[in-house]
Design an enzyme around this catalytic site. Structure first.
Site, PDB file in Angstrom:
ATOM      1  CE  LYS A 119      38.563  45.717  39.477  1.00 39.31           C
ATOM      2  NZ  LYS A 119      39.674  45.210  38.636  1.00 39.31           N
ATOM      3  CB  SER A 135      41.760  44.567  34.759  1.00 40.26           C
ATOM      4  OG  SER A 135      41.063  43.493  34.180  1.00 40.26           O
ATOM      5  CB  SER A 172      37.900  43.754  35.329  1.00 50.86           C
ATOM      6  OG  SER A 172      39.017  43.944  36.164  1.00 50.86           O
TER       7      SER A 172
END
Lengths: 521, 95
Positions: free
Chosen positions: A79, A211, A187
């Site tokens: 990420k 998330s 997210s």
């Protein structure tokens, strides 16, 4: 070659150790898959081909000597929130334009020390603020899953006149797919989409209000947010420091356990990193849940929840009961206040953490007539709408005269939310079972959500309580809804009892099976 | 509680975010929607409840007060938009 991308981490690990495949082969298979899929899915925002090939070569050298760590030669996606030395790290924000850190986050350093290979950086909501991956500066990520409907065709039996041949008829079922683009959740939408579409063997993710777990549920993948303090936050771009935790997204429960074992550590660089040895999570898989007490909180039955989700929850209860667990009804009375309290605490912490983006030390700078003007222009151009909204809310609730009414009240409510869980665990409940999300994946640019920020926030209604209380939570795929989209169940455990979550999630996985999207990209 | 456009502009300045008149108008509506949503926290009886300061009962770790790092000025300024001789350059702040 492309079959190599369909191996789970545990299967690839066995083949690598047995020298049936090489790290270079599996890395090339993933790089090829990314090249073909990324124009459609937008999961990666930077692909580190050269680095991946060099890391794979080094892994092959170690494997050839019979050496290597627990993730030797396993290609992973990272990420964009994790600092990776010399590599694009922008939290998918324009304000960090061009930022390439001179250091490596503790979590990614742990993965590389165990032999993992970095494929690239994954798309996400800007600064991890969002539930659909639509707030990214790099554009939305597309969910590899699409809605579909079952078509039933009835074919008559055909009798051939003379020869006595009969072509039997029957009912044929096929799925017809809707081309509407769906969000992968957020997210960690890039992480979830990439894992689900076989663009990495597993991915790092972070979870401040849901998330990891919400995108995992939207893509038929497994995601775990460990206990606060289990993974070091050092080198992870900060959003809300008292809530942020890193964790993996993987294709099955065992892979999630393998990844978390490597990501978690005791880190002197993070003062909230807890001094407890990291257990062998994989060893928990396969243990029986016989006699385990599973709590079903009545407050998680919300108005307007789709029938499919209620049915899935009941199915989960039945699977665990059949496996010998004891099911008990419980109450967590402050559940409904978790989301509003979160929308004070998280923006307050974010407004403070994001003060550092001022155009001086890194990233974007937009000139102004004086230094304050330069700060204001830089931040106006560098932050997207959702991030500005949250900084504004945070600044307001912390401003003189409002602190007690908002922030202090929210932190008191947070104490009560945590106490609800403590009471239930003290009464002997080992694990809590809930739905992971109040719906399946929704469409990109959903008009209702765009019109009302609070509608988007409601996505985290089942996950955010866990962050507020610092507990571990796992989302495990448990079935498909009527439109063929994956749905997840969430398990919540006592602090630092991630093993119980893996053990219980695997029982659900064994009953439900695993889910793969139909390839269209 | 709700905010008006004037308050939104003041908060934007506190947050060092330049806003146009149009931005301020839009944000006023959005912030009021969020403030309306969090209003329900006032129903909760918090008499005698301590505000949370840490989710895990732990003592803050302390380090030895010794130098363990340093001599990397070039690394520190490497990502800055404007530097000179390992200093960050900013617009003039003192006359």
């Amino acid at each position: 070659m492309s079959d190599l991308t369909h191996l789970t981490i545990s299967a690839a690990r066995a083949k690598l150790r047995a020298k049936e495949i090489t790290a270079t082969e599996i890395t090339e298979a993933y790089l090829g898959a990314i090249e073909r899929a990324n124009p459609a899915l937008n999961a990666y925002i930077a692909v580190t081909d050269d680095k991946a090939r060099a890391m794979a070569k080094a892994s092959d050298a170690r494997l050839a000597k019979g050496e290597g760590g627990s993730l030797e030669g396993i290609p992973l996606g990272i990420k964009d929130l994790f600092a990776t030395e010399g590599v694009h790290t922008q939290a998918c924000s324009h304000v960090l334009d061009g930022f390439k850190p001179r250091y490596e986050s503790t979590v990614t350093a742990n993965l590389w020390a165990d032999g993992a290979v970095m494929l690239g950086k994954l798309n996400m909501d800007e600064f991890a603020m969002g539930s659909s991956n639509e707030t990214s500066y790099y554009g939305p990520v597309i969910n590899p899953w699409r809605r579909s409907s079952l078509q039933t065709t009835v074919k008559p039996t055909i009798h051939d006149g003379g020869g006595g041949f009969v072509t039997p008829g029957g009912v044929e079922q096929s799925r017809s797919y809707d081309n509407m683009q769906l969000v992968p959740g957020g997210s960690s939408g890039g992480s979830a989409s990439a894992v689900s579409a076989f663009l990495c063997a597993g991915a790092t993710a972070t979870d401040t209000g849901g998330s990891i777990r919400q995108p995992a549920a939207f893509t038929g993948t497994v995601g775990i947010k460990p206990t606060y303090g289990r993974c070091s936050r050092w080198g992870i771009v900060a959003f809300a420091s008292s809530l942020d935790q890193a964790g993996p997204i993987a294709r099955d429960v065992r892979d999630a356990a393998i990844l978390l074992k490597s990501m978690a550590s005791v880190d002197p660089k993070d003062t909230t990193s807890v001094d407890r040895p990291v257990p062998d999570y994989e060893a928990a898989i396969g243990r029986s849940v016989k006699g385990m007490k599973v709590g079903i909180p009545r407050e998680y039955r919300v108005d307007g929840m789709p029938e499919d989700i209620e049915a899935l929850w009941q199915q989960g209860i039945a699977w665990l009961r059949d496996a010998g667990a004891e099911i008990v009804d419980i109450s967590l009375p402050h559940t409904k206040y978790a989301l509003p309290a979160y929308y004070i605490v998280a923006p307050a912490e974010a407004s403070s953490n994001l003060a550092r983006y001022d155009g001086v030390r890194y990233g974007l700078r937009v000139p102004g007539k004086d230094i304050v003007d330069m700060y204001e222009n830089t931040r106006a151009a560098g932050f997207g709408r959702e991030v500005k909204r949250r900084i504004m809310i945070g600044t307001y609730v912390l401003s003189a005269g409002y602190y007690d009414a908002y922030y202090l009240q929210a932190q008191k409510v947070r104490t009560l939310i945590k106490r609800d869980f403590e009471n239930v665990f003290a009464a002997g409940v080992d694990v809590i079972l809930t739905p992971a999300t109040p719906s399946a994946a929704f469409g990109v640019a959903d008009e209702d959500m765009a019109a009302d920020p609070v509608k988007m926030y409601l996505n985290d209604i089942f996950t955010v309580t866990v962050n507020m209380a610092g507990l571990p939570g796992i989302s495990v795929p448990a079935g498909l809804d009527a439109k063929g989209l994956p749905l997840g169940l969430q398990l919540i455990g006592r602090p630092f009892e991630e093993e119980t979550l893996f053990q219980t999630a695997e029982v659900i996985e064994r009953a439900a099976g695993t889910f793969q999207p139909e390839k269209w990209w | 509680m709700s905010v008006d456009v004037k308050t939104v502009k003041r908060v934007a300045h506190l947050a060092r975010i330049a806003v146009s008149e149009e931005d301020a108008q839009r944000m006023t509506g959005e912030l009021n929607a969020i403030l309306g949503f969090v209003e329900q926290l006032n129903e909760v009886d918090v008499a005698g409840v301590e505000p949370m300061t840490s989710v895990t009962p732990m003592e803050m770790k302390k380090r030895q007060d010794v130098v363990t790092d340093g001599s990397k000025a070039a690394d520190i300024v490497a990502n800055a938009p404007a530097t000179e001789e390992n200093f960050f350059l900013v617009p003039k702040v003192v006359e």
